[in-house]
Design an enzyme around this catalytic site. Structure first.
Site, PDB file in Angstrom:
ATOM      1  N   THR A 206       0.817  -1.222   0.000  1.00 50.86           N
ATOM      2  CA  THR A 206       0.000   0.000   0.000  1.00 50.86           C
ATOM      3  C   THR A 206       0.847   1.266   0.000  1.00 50.86           C
ATOM      4  O   THR A 206       0.407   2.304  -0.502  1.00 50.86           O
ATOM      5  CB  THR A 206      -0.954   0.022   1.203  1.00 50.86           C
ATOM      6  OG1 THR A 206      -0.216   0.032   2.426  1.00 50.86           O
ATOM      7  CG2 THR A 206      -1.865  -1.201   1.180  1.00 50.86           C
TER       8      THR A 206
ATOM      9  N   LEU B  87      -2.389   5.387   0.218  1.00 54.95           N
ATOM     10  CA  LEU B  87      -3.825   5.148   0.106  1.00 54.95           C
ATOM     11  C   LEU B  87      -4.063   3.648   0.302  1.00 54.95           C
ATOM     12  O   LEU B  87      -4.292   2.901  -0.644  1.00 54.95           O
ATOM     13  CB  LEU B  87      -4.333   5.624  -1.246  1.00 54.95           C
ATOM     14  CG  LEU B  87      -5.855   5.673  -1.415  1.00 54.95           C
ATOM     15  CD1 LEU B  87      -6.511   6.481  -0.310  1.00 54.95           C
ATOM     16  CD2 LEU B  87      -6.212   6.244  -2.771  1.00 54.95           C
ATOM     17  N   HIS B  88      -4.040   3.242   1.553  1.00 47.39           N
ATOM     18  CA  HIS B  88      -3.981   1.823   1.882  1.00 47.39           C
ATOM     19  C   HIS B  88      -5.185   1.031   1.357  1.00 47.39           C
ATOM     20  O   HIS B  88      -5.046   0.073   0.594  1.00 47.39           O
ATOM     21  CB  HIS B  88      -3.896   1.639   3.397  1.00 47.39           C
ATOM     22  CG  HIS B  88      -2.753   2.327   4.049  1.00 47.39           C
ATOM     23  ND1 HIS B  88      -1.453   1.892   3.936  1.00 47.39           N
ATOM     24  CD2 HIS B  88      -2.707   3.439   4.833  1.00 47.39           C
ATOM     25  CE1 HIS B  88      -0.650   2.682   4.629  1.00 47.39           C
ATOM     26  NE2 HIS B  88      -1.393   3.626   5.174  1.00 47.39           N
ATOM     27  N   ASP B  89      -6.377   1.405   1.812  1.00 46.57           N
ATOM     28  CA  ASP B  89      -7.531   0.515   1.653  1.00 46.57           C
ATOM     29  C   ASP B  89      -8.009   0.377   0.216  1.00 46.57           C
ATOM     30  O   ASP B  89      -8.539  -0.676  -0.167  1.00 46.57           O
ATOM     31  CB  ASP B  89      -8.678   1.001   2.535  1.00 46.57           C
ATOM     32  CG  ASP B  89      -8.384   0.841   4.012  1.00 46.57           C
ATOM     33  OD1 ASP B  89      -7.484   0.049   4.352  1.00 46.57           O
ATOM     34  OD2 ASP B  89      -9.041   1.510   4.825  1.00 46.57           O
TER      35      ASP B  89
END
Length: 316
Positions: free
Chosen positions: A199, A244-246
């Site tokens: 991520t 922007l992990h998710d």
């Protein structure tokens, strides 16, 4: 960028989340993507408390105009309490960006709602996406483990094979409820683990935010730009921007060709010590355990942001 797009019928999908700035972007991406038949959004405490994550999920879904049920779930992990991360997400969870109030939540419990969808699903047909602490998903499946046979894939944003971002050992979601994550790994259902190392390649920079803003004037796109601009840059990423992990977990379902992967085995440290929440990811087969977990390791970041912008521009 087109690899994996538009192939086959839409995936029956449940997203479990704790909005959270990056959760909001992930939800909008899913809501804008015809490859996903989003059946349910369930909410857990995590980035902020459940009252706030639930209000945020309702607002994000409501702004999209899609009539997707939003269901509240656990307000604490299987052990202890959620700690929250206001330094990144703000006290309100959306970095101070105010959205119109969304439709009311469904009067139900997340684990029950997840089980209800799975009971109606065919064998190996439902996809579960967990982008917060894994509590709701674990509660749903641990209490009716036969439902794991209805699962096509579990995609979890969590863990790290190196240094954590919540403790030196552990990533935030994994550290928030390691027992829940350990339970999901033990089910034996196909599982993809989207870790920090992946991520952090989805680096949100000012230039990428401005490029996103130029794509249109829809309310969701404007709100997405405002949220991304409000998140503070990460020291870990040299102050260039933030990860922007998710949205990476949702993108895995839409365009797997943007990722390079390997199969690994994973164990979660559920002990009380400083390693609690660490995901021991065996990338090289040192433990000789069966490598059953898919680990995305490399991301085409330009392709990722192009897809994100293209999809968000479709929303009202």
């Amino acid at each position: 960028m087109s690899a994996g797009l538009g192939s086959g019928a839409p995936r029956s999908t449940i997203i479990d989340c704790d909005p959270g700035t990056d959760d909001a972007l992930a939800l909008w991406l899913a809501l804008a993507s015809p490859e996903l038949d989003l059946r349910l959004v369930t909410v857990v405490g995590g980035n902020v408390g459940l009252a706030r994550t639930l209000a945020n999920a309702r607002a994000v879904v409501g702004l999209s105009g899609r009539p997707i049920p939003v269901v509240p779930g656990a307000d604490r992990p299987l052990r202890g309490n959620f700690a929250g991360e206001p330094a990144v997400h703000g006290e309100d969870g959306l970095a101070g960006v105010i959205l119109p109030e969304g439709p009311p939540a469904v009067r139900a419990v997340a684990a029950d709602a997840i089980r209800a969808v799975l009971r109606e699903a065919g064998p190996g047909s439902a996809t579960l996406v967990g982008i917060g602490p894994a509590t709701n998903l674990a509660l749903a499946l641990a209490t009716e483990p036969d439902l794991a046979g209805r699962v096509r894939e579990i995609v979890i944003m969590g863990g790290a094979w190196g240094e954590g971002n919540w403790t030196p050992a552990a990533e935030f979601n994994a550290a928030s409820d390691p027992e829940a994550l350990d339970m999901l790994l033990a089910l034996g259902a196909p599982l993809t683990l989207v870790t920090l190392e992946l991520t952090m390649q989805a680096l949100v920079t000012p230039a990428r935010v401005e490029a996103l803003r130029r794509l249109g004037g829809g309310a969701c796109l404007r709100a997405a730009g405002d949220i991304l601009a409000a998140v503070p840059p990460s020291r870990r990423l040299g102050g260039q921007g933030h990860a922007l992990h998710d949205a990476c977990a949702v993108t895995w379902l839409l365009a797997p060709g943007l990722f390079g992967t390997r199969k690994v085995s994973v164990e979660v440290d559920c002990g009380p010590g400083p390693g609690r929440g660490r995901t021991h990811v065996d990338r090289w087969g040192r433990r000789r355990a069966e490598p059953r977990v898919t680990l995305p390791e490399r991301l085409d970041a330009d392709g990722f942001f192009a897809l994100l912008g293209q999809r968000l521009a479709r929303l009202p």
